[in-house]
Design an enzyme around this catalytic site. Structure first.
Site: not given
Length: 568
Positions: A6, A69, A146, A169
């Site tokens: 992850d 990210k 994800e 999420d």
């Protein structure tokens, strides 16, 4: 050995499937989470990754990078001292550290990985993530969305009954919503949407702005511009936000050059300040349900994932939205990494795992730029024409027919884009194809454009001019993928999809039977069969496999009522 990773905005984690279960692997400090932070020690030239790097953020802000990210796929270099890094290079350093920690813990080399990405990552962001894995020395077996990983962590793949779930999420920097359906060993993503610029960091920013406003003239413009003070305020905001998770009030306290600055917040005041962000959370949820063709009461479970979902303001907002409490059966910080480990086990064909098929959707629409002639002959350029629409189950192949705009036109340019905006300038350009056409009156020459897209982001564009037989082809994929050994296999798999659904034997048989029944009937009965035949023909043109299956079953039922079941 294959691992699941992850790669998060705030923290990252690595897991493995062994002894019949998914487990997270501790890093060299014994922690299950590794901060996604990179710092450069200019004295030694050493690159620090993880907690050691994050602890330097407030003391060495010009030498430390976090939250990179958010900029994956963008040409946004980060300067650390005298060195410059792209987002994927910083991500590669984090991935390499995770892989090294995994190898040390497992006692064997780690060469392959399943890496998770936000479901709403576009083509460039996914390719940048794959490049990061390659730079880290890993063979990226799959990029796993994800929310799908979270579903695997919750054990959704082990359910026998047909069920529908919504995965919410919210991480440190990105937000995803996915609607998943489980039936007969298949996990099918029905819809995915989200916001790649929304996460826990934005809730921190609300506190930072409120703190700055409360301090007023006590903080001069020069002080506010100091990166060291900014980082101390940011760290204080993070601590206050976390304190508000369990408490009714929290304060931000910062000491700077022998002066103390402090301001308190109540949970209710924080919720009110976050109203704009909570609205931004609501809109993708509604869009995902709309795209999936579902109502909120048609969901069996609401699954929350991501560390930012610990905030009571988020949980209350979601509870109000659905009128029930969401599930928190798995640690939200660990769910995605555990799901990646399950997928790694599936890739390794572990016998302890029940066979499961994962299908996914195209997160953004794919199409070409066209021109349109409006009233009065006015031509509008730069119009986006979708060919594969967002939330189409992939792999998929779709075809659209266009025609020339001008008399005696000899060439057609087909710029290829990804996005949702009507104007191509607001979408992401992926490539371009030129095709020669014969001179003819405007609109007389047809150009067939087929898009074929697979689960790993391989896009094939085929252009055919029936009048001349001219064919052009463009493959859009990451360079590492195009040179990989399985590239040809993936292209062969896509080739099998390049047939219009109306040409499939099962659909041709139903169409032929319906045409025969139409000819055999009269009056209202003929009109009734004709309506259903037209409806199924229209469904075939939309090229949606699920819709075609339901439409074919419905037409077959009508025909069975007319003449009885088909016999052989």
């Amino acid at each position: 050995m294959i691992i699941g990773i992850d790669l998060g905005t705030t923290n990252s984690a690595v897991g493995v499937w062994r002894d019949g279960k998914a487990e997270l692997i501790p890093n060299s400090l014994g922690h299950l989470l590794t901060p996604s932070a990179v710092s450069l020690d200019e004295t030694t030239g050493e690159v620090l990754v993880g907690l050691a790097a994050r602890e330097r953020q407030s003391t060495h802000p010009d030498l430390t990078a976090t939250a990179f990210k958010r900029y994956m796929g963008a040409s946004r270099p980060t300067k650390l001292g005298k060195r410059t890094f792209l987002p994927e290079e910083l991500s590669a350093l984090v991935l390499r550290r995770l892989a090294d920690d995994a190898a040390a813990h497992l006692g064997q080399p780690v060469t392959e990985a399943v890496i998770t990405v936000p479901a709403y990552f576009n083509d460039k962001q996914r390719k940048a993530t794959r490049r990061a894995g390659e730079l880290a020395g890993l063979k990226v077996e799959r990029l796993l969305n994800e929310p799908t990983a979270a579903a695997l962590a919750y054990g959704i793949h082990e359910l026998d009954d047909e069920s529908r779930f919504l995965v919410f999420d919210l991480g440190g920097g990105t937000f995803d919503v996915s609607v998943l359906e489980i039936f007969e060993g298949v996990i099918e993503v029905r819809a995915s949407t989200g916001d790649n610029r929304l996460g826990g960091e934005d809730f921190n920013q609300v506190l930072i702005e409120a703190f700055g406003k409360a301090m007023g003239d006590r903080l001069s413009p020069a002080q506010r511009a100091d990166p060291h003070l900014r980082e101390r305020i940011r760290a204080a905001a993070e601590r206050a936000r976390r304190a508000l998770t369990d408490g009714a009030a929290a304060s931000m306290a910062v000491t700077w050059k022998d002066e103390s600055f402090e301001h308190g917040f109540t949970a209710d005041a924080f919720e009110e300040m976050c109203s704009g962000l909570l609205t931004r959370l609501r809109d993708p949820v509604l869009r995902a349900l709309r795209d999936a063709g579902l109502r909120a009461d048609g969901l069996q479970e609401i699954v929350m994932v991501g560390g930012a979902t610990r905030m009571p303001v988020v949980r209350r907002s979601l509870t109000r939205m659905f009128g029930r409490f969401p599930s928190n059966a798995v640690d939200p910080d660990q769910a995605v990494a555990l799901g990646a480990a399950v997928q790694a086990g599936l890739k390794a064909r572990d016998t302890a795992l029940k066979e499961v098929v994962l299908t996914d959707v195209c997160p953004y629409s794919l199409g070409v730029e066209i021109s349109e002639r409006g009233p009065g002959g006015m031509v509008r350029h730069g119009v986006f024409s979708p060919i594969i629409e967002r939330n189409t189950v992939i792999p998929a192949s779709r075809i659209q027919v266009y025609s020339t705009m001008e008399a005696n036109q000899r060439q057609v340019k087909l710029p290829i884009y990804q996005g949702e905006s009507r104007a191509v300038i607001d979408n992401i350009r992926l490539g371009e194809l030129d095709v020669a056409v014969p001179a003819a009156p405007a609109g007389e020459i047809a150009i067939e454009v087929r898009f074929s897209y697979d689960i790993n982001g391989l896009l094939e564009v085929d252009v055919h001019v029936p009048k001349t037989g001219e064919r052009r082809e463009l493959v859009i994929a990451d360079e590492d993928v195009m040179s990989g050994p399985d590239f040809q296999k993936r292209r062969e798999a896509l080739a099998a999809l390049k047939h219009h659904p109306r040409d499939a034997d099962v659909n041709r048989a139903v169409l032929a039977r319906a045409a025969r029944c139409y000819e055999d009937s009269l009056g209202d009965q003929r009109h009734f069969i004709g309506q259903h035949l037209d409806r199924f023909t229209f469904i075939l043109e939309r090229q949606d496999p699920r819709e075609i299956e339901h439409g074919r079953a419905e037409l077959t039922q009508v025909l069975d009522q007319f003449e009885g079941a088909t016999w052989l």
